[in-house]
Scaffold this active site. Sequence first.
Site, short mmCIF file in Angstrom:
data_model
loop_
_atom_site.label_atom_id
_atom_site.label_comp_id
_atom_site.label_asym_id
_atom_site.label_seq_id
_atom_site.Cartn_x
_atom_site.Cartn_y
_atom_site.Cartn_z
N GLU A 1 0.84 -1.20 0.00
CA GLU A 1 0.00 0.00 0.00
C GLU A 1 0.87 1.25 0.00
O GLU A 1 2.10 1.18 0.13
CB GLU A 1 -0.94 -0.03 1.21
N CYS B 1 -1.71 -4.83 -5.67
CA CYS B 1 -2.19 -6.09 -5.09
C CYS B 1 -1.10 -7.16 -5.08
O CYS B 1 -0.16 -7.14 -5.89
CB CYS B 1 -3.35 -6.63 -5.92
N GLU C 1 -1.35 -10.27 -6.03
CA GLU C 1 -1.34 -11.09 -7.25
C GLU C 1 -0.48 -10.45 -8.33
O GLU C 1 0.33 -11.11 -8.98
CB GLU C 1 -2.77 -11.26 -7.81
N CYS D 1 -9.28 -9.17 -7.46
CA CYS D 1 -9.88 -7.99 -8.08
C CYS D 1 -9.81 -8.11 -9.61
O CYS D 1 -9.01 -8.85 -10.17
CB CYS D 1 -9.22 -6.71 -7.58
N CYS E 1 -6.41 -7.55 -11.38
CA CYS E 1 -5.49 -8.70 -11.33
C CYS E 1 -5.92 -9.80 -12.29
O CYS E 1 -5.08 -10.43 -12.95
CB CYS E 1 -5.39 -9.24 -9.91
N1 THU Z 1 -5.80 -6.59 -2.46
C1 THU Z 1 -4.97 -7.55 -2.99
O1 THU Z 1 -3.78 -7.60 -2.67
N2 THU Z 1 -5.52 -8.43 -3.88
C2 THU Z 1 -6.82 -8.43 -4.29
O2 THU Z 1 -7.21 -9.23 -5.14
C3 THU Z 1 -7.76 -7.46 -3.73
C4 THU Z 1 -7.18 -6.44 -2.81
C5 THU Z 1 -5.24 -5.65 -1.48
C6 THU Z 1 -5.10 -4.26 -1.98
C7 THU Z 1 -5.16 -3.45 -0.70
O3 THU Z 1 -3.86 -3.34 -0.16
C8 THU Z 1 -5.99 -4.29 0.24
O4 THU Z 1 -6.09 -5.58 -0.35
C9 THU Z 1 -7.38 -3.77 0.49
O5 THU Z 1 -8.02 -3.50 -0.69
#
Ligand code: THU
Length: 160
Positions: free
Chosen positions: A57, A66, A68, A99, A102
């Site tokens: 983040e 993300c 992935e 998401c 990804c």
């Molecule tokens: N996030 C992922 O790493 N992968 C996903 O498929 C969905 C969301 C993370 C992004 C962010 O740091 C946190 O989850 C909350 O959205």
Amino acid sequence: CNDSFLLLKAAAMQRDPELVSMARVAIERAYAPYSQYRVGAALRCSDGTVSTGCNVENASYGLTMCAERNAIFAAVAAGHRDFVRIVVATERSPVPYPCGACLQVMSEWQHDLQISVVCPEKTREGTLSQFLPRRFVFKNGSHGADAHLDTEHPEGRETL
Ligand code: THU
């Protein structure tokens, strides 16, 4: 939308237990001070190599990446483009869906990529084409929704 690809915990563990444990280890490296939602991913390449990633983040929120995509981009940067399975691991229930961004990135190379999303209690499993029946494509200067990923609804091809 049915949840036919929501299976019990054992599924991903039986298929690639090492990948599941590597995705869970990757959770520990997540940088998620804003959402407190830590995610780990482990990607199995066809030669057996594993690439891992975690969510990273940022104070500007929108620059967050993300788990992935971090795993996929690291694999591509290491010279891999042939992927067999990705395990995405979260610490909390309920088990999420990856998401859309990804899924679109995964769709660049293989439509039969196996996806397992694991949380402590459950595993969601399916092929990329189940998670993402259509993808954006850009080929030969044209663009549109490519239906070639969708093996269950071949009539979709005619809409291109
Ligand atoms: N996030 C992922 O790493 N992968 C996903 O498929 C969905 C969301 C993370 C992004 C962010 O740091 C946190 O989850 C909350 O959205």
